[in-house]
Design an enzyme around this catalytic site. Structure first.
Site, mmCIF file in Angstrom:
data_model
loop_
_atom_site.group_PDB
_atom_site.id
_atom_site.type_symbol
_atom_site.label_atom_id
_atom_site.label_comp_id
_atom_site.label_asym_id
_atom_site.label_seq_id
_atom_site.Cartn_x
_atom_site.Cartn_y
_atom_site.Cartn_z
ATOM 1 N N ASP A 180 30.232 4.229 -6.875
ATOM 2 C CA ASP A 180 30.194 5.428 -6.047
ATOM 3 C C ASP A 180 30.904 5.214 -4.710
ATOM 4 O OD1 ASP A 180 28.232 3.625 -5.235
ATOM 5 O OD2 ASP A 180 26.571 4.905 -5.827
ATOM 6 N N HIS A 215 17.269 6.700 -8.488
ATOM 7 C CA HIS A 215 18.695 6.947 -8.764
ATOM 8 C C HIS A 215 19.406 5.645 -9.154
ATOM 9 C CE1 HIS A 215 20.020 6.510 -4.225
ATOM 10 N NE2 HIS A 215 20.137 5.347 -4.849
ATOM 11 N N GLU A 222 21.197 11.368 -8.577
ATOM 12 C CA GLU A 222 19.907 11.703 -7.996
ATOM 13 C C GLU A 222 19.006 12.354 -9.055
ATOM 14 O OE1 GLU A 222 19.450 10.273 -5.377
ATOM 15 O OE2 GLU A 222 20.480 11.037 -3.601
ATOM 16 N N ASN A 267 13.982 6.652 -5.299
ATOM 17 C CA ASN A 267 13.719 7.849 -6.105
ATOM 18 C C ASN A 267 14.223 7.681 -7.538
ATOM 19 O OD1 ASN A 267 16.473 7.969 -5.802
ATOM 20 N ND2 ASN A 267 16.540 9.980 -4.843
HETATM 21 C C1 F6R Z 1 25.187 1.821 -4.481
HETATM 22 C C2 F6R Z 1 24.359 2.481 -5.481
HETATM 23 C C3 F6R Z 1 22.935 2.824 -5.212
HETATM 24 C C4 F6R Z 1 22.145 1.622 -4.687
HETATM 25 C C5 F6R Z 1 20.708 2.039 -4.383
HETATM 26 C C6 F6R Z 1 19.915 0.891 -3.768
HETATM 27 O O1 F6R Z 1 26.492 1.613 -4.972
HETATM 28 O O2 F6R Z 1 24.869 2.752 -6.519
HETATM 29 O O3 F6R Z 1 22.342 3.306 -6.387
HETATM 30 O O4 F6R Z 1 22.153 0.609 -5.652
HETATM 31 O O5 F6R Z 1 20.701 3.115 -3.494
HETATM 32 O O6 F6R Z 1 20.428 0.582 -2.517
HETATM 33 P P1 F6R Z 1 19.981 -0.753 -1.761
HETATM 34 O O7 F6R Z 1 20.487 -1.879 -2.567
HETATM 35 O O8 F6R Z 1 20.643 -0.678 -0.425
HETATM 36 O O9 F6R Z 1 18.492 -0.699 -1.712
#
Ligand code: F6R
Length: 259
Positions: free
Chosen positions: A67, A138, A143, A136
């Site tokens: 992303d 994702h 989402e 959440n």
């Molecule tokens: C980032 C991504 C997100 C993160 C998730 C956890 O490329 O795809 O799904 O893996 O938001 O973020 P952290 O690791 O910062 O807790």
């Protein structure tokens, strides 16, 4: 589905890095799907250390990131392109043209998203996809209520995700509300998926992903449909799993059998 409760975040990073390095030895032209955020940093540090020690050659590896935010230039400190250069790419000497990010601008974004999907296919598909998870549930920026068949597209970030990531932005600094992300369907096409999760904040998302019903309300639960996915958890993220003792026993047997 493998669920590995690790003794620490370091041990999780060690195991994941070892899996990636083993895959790289098998296939020097490995196609990696990559995540950003705080979770994968330990893995990236270990890949850089392996390259520095002359134990790994990334010159033929191609990467596709999950992303990227819309509205941040590539050199913005919070852009995922900047993050990946700083945390991994510069350290492993990846040729620039081997690196791919979902599109975030241009006058035909849907067309560019389709081209991103096509680029993954043309590379032969993703061999190993690294994932974190949002509190959440994702994966990528898919989402809650994202279609489990979704492909690369633009998503509006939820309040929960915006709040979780607010720590990366200074007071008064604008935080992007939109991102382009691989879809859940895109992620499920990777041959192998390695997901790491650390901390109590993620425990409910992990419980839903591993033991809950498959539901677009917890997008990571779609991983139950994938034939080769491993969850690497610390004790805090594993704390709400009802079959925790069973996963520990499975892991013990796996180690005894030489896994
Ligand atoms: C980032 C991504 C997100 C993160 C998730 C956890 O490329 O795809 O799904 O893996 O938001 O973020 P952290 O690791 O910062 O807790």
């Amino acid at each position: 589905m493998r669920v590995i409760e690790c003794s620490s975040q370091d041990q999780a990073a060690e195991l994941v890095a070892a899996e990636i390095l083993a895959a790289l030895r098998q296939k020097p032209g490995l196609v990696l799907g990559l995540a950003t955020g705080s979770t994968p940093i330990g893995v990236y540090q270990r890949l850089i250390a392996a390259k520095r020690a002359g134990a790994a050659d990334f010159s033929r590896v191609r990467t596709f990131n999950l992303d990227e935010y819309i509205g941040l230039p590539a050199d913005h400190p919070q852009s995922y392109r900047h993050f990946m250069r700083a945390q991994l790419f510069d350290g492993i000497g990846l040729p620039r043209h081997h690196v791919h990010f979902p599109p975030t601008d241009g006058n035909d974004l849907p067309g560019a998203c389709r081209a991103y999907e096509q680029a993954i296919k043309s590379a032969g598909g993703i061999d190993v996809q690294l994932l974190g998870i949002g509190s959440n549930g994702h994966i990528g920026f898919n989402e809650p209520t994202s279609s489990l068949a979704s492909r690369t597209r633009v998503k509006t970030l939820t309040d929960k995700t915006l709040a979780d990531n607010a720590r990366f932005y200074g007071k008064g600094e604008a935080q992007p509300q939109l991102a382009t992300t691989m879809g859940v369907g895109t992620i499920l096409e990777a041959r192998r998926i390695l997901l790491q999760s650390f901390g109590t904040k993620k425990a409910e998302a992990i419980r839903q992903a591993v033991e809950g019903p498959v539901s677009s309300f917890w997008p990571a639960s779609a991983l139950q449909l994938h034939p080769d996915v491993t969850f690497f958890l610390d004790a805090d993220s594993a704390s709400l799993l009802t079959m925790r003792e069973y996963y520990r026993r499975v892991r013990k047997n796996e180690i005894e059998l030489g896994g």
